[in-house]
Scaffold this motif. Structure first.
Motif, PDB file in Angstrom:
ATOM      1  N   TYR A 205      -0.168  31.719 -19.973  1.00 46.82           N
ATOM      2  CA  TYR A 205       0.805  31.170 -19.031  1.00 46.82           C
ATOM      3  C   TYR A 205       2.022  32.092 -19.032  1.00 46.82           C
ATOM      4  O   TYR A 205       2.895  31.972 -19.890  1.00 46.82           O
ATOM      5  CB  TYR A 205       1.183  29.743 -19.437  1.00 46.82           C
TER       6      TYR A 205
ATOM      7  N   PRO B 132       6.543  24.794 -13.948  1.00 45.17           N
ATOM      8  CA  PRO B 132       5.824  25.049 -12.696  1.00 45.17           C
ATOM      9  C   PRO B 132       4.301  24.939 -12.843  1.00 45.17           C
ATOM     10  O   PRO B 132       3.628  24.403 -11.961  1.00 45.17           O
ATOM     11  CB  PRO B 132       6.250  26.468 -12.324  1.00 45.17           C
TER      12      PRO B 132
ATOM     13  N   GLU C 136       4.667  32.443 -17.201  1.00 46.61           N
ATOM     14  CA  GLU C 136       6.009  31.926 -16.938  1.00 46.61           C
ATOM     15  C   GLU C 136       6.635  31.429 -18.233  1.00 46.61           C
ATOM     16  O   GLU C 136       5.977  30.770 -19.035  1.00 46.61           O
ATOM     17  CB  GLU C 136       5.949  30.776 -15.928  1.00 46.61           C
ATOM     18  N   GLU C 137       7.881  31.756 -18.442  1.00 45.26           N
ATOM     19  CA  GLU C 137       8.579  31.298 -19.643  1.00 45.26           C
ATOM     20  C   GLU C 137       8.633  29.774 -19.691  1.00 45.26           C
ATOM     21  O   GLU C 137       8.445  29.158 -20.730  1.00 45.26           O
ATOM     22  CB  GLU C 137       9.995  31.880 -19.671  1.00 45.26           C
ATOM     23  N   ASP C 138       8.885  29.176 -18.552  1.00 43.75           N
ATOM     24  CA  ASP C 138       8.955  27.728 -18.425  1.00 43.75           C
ATOM     25  C   ASP C 138       7.598  27.227 -17.947  1.00 43.75           C
ATOM     26  O   ASP C 138       7.119  27.645 -16.888  1.00 43.75           O
ATOM     27  CB  ASP C 138      10.051  27.364 -17.415  1.00 43.75           C
TER      28      ASP C 138
END
Length: 126
Positions: free
Chosen positions: A38, A45, A40-42
């Protein structure tokens, strides 16, 4: 006049899928094998996309397709190396999340069967 209830409605609608996917991503966030998949750091989403996908698949609103088009599950996962270890780790976190929902046995079995088949279909390496 009887009306047919979708799986989505029968298991509690959006709230059920929100809880399932949120719990799943709590596991992914701490998993050294899966977290790198994954980018994305966050994870928020990714969590939202997965939740909307499952909601649509199981008979809820078509928001996923309205925002992202056809799901194209395999195509969207091609950039990531998914082997048996990743599949099994993914299923482990999903099993934990599903167990916490404590759905009726038949609903649990239907959802789990789908998740196992979907995870197997994404394996793209030995």
């Amino acid at each position: 006049m009887a009306t047919e209830v979708s799986f989505y409605e029968a298991v509690g609608g959006e709230e059920t899928f929100r809880r399932l996917v949120h719990r799943f991503y709590q596991g992914v966030a701490e998993d050294p094998l899966l977290r790198p998949l994954y980018p994305e750091e966050d994870l928020g989403p990714a969590e939202e996309r997965f939740r909307l996908f499952l909601i649509q698949y199981w008979g809820g609103p078509g928001t996923y397709s309205e925002r992202r088009g056809h799901p194209r599950l395999r195509m969207r996962h091609v950039p990531f190396t998914v082997g048996v270890a990743e599949r099994d780790a993914w299923l482990g976190h999903m099993r934990d999340a599903l167990d916490e929902l404590a759905l009726p046995e038949q609903a649990d079995a239907m959802l789990w069967d789908y998740l196992v088949r979907a995870a197997a279909s994404l394996v793209n390496t030995d």
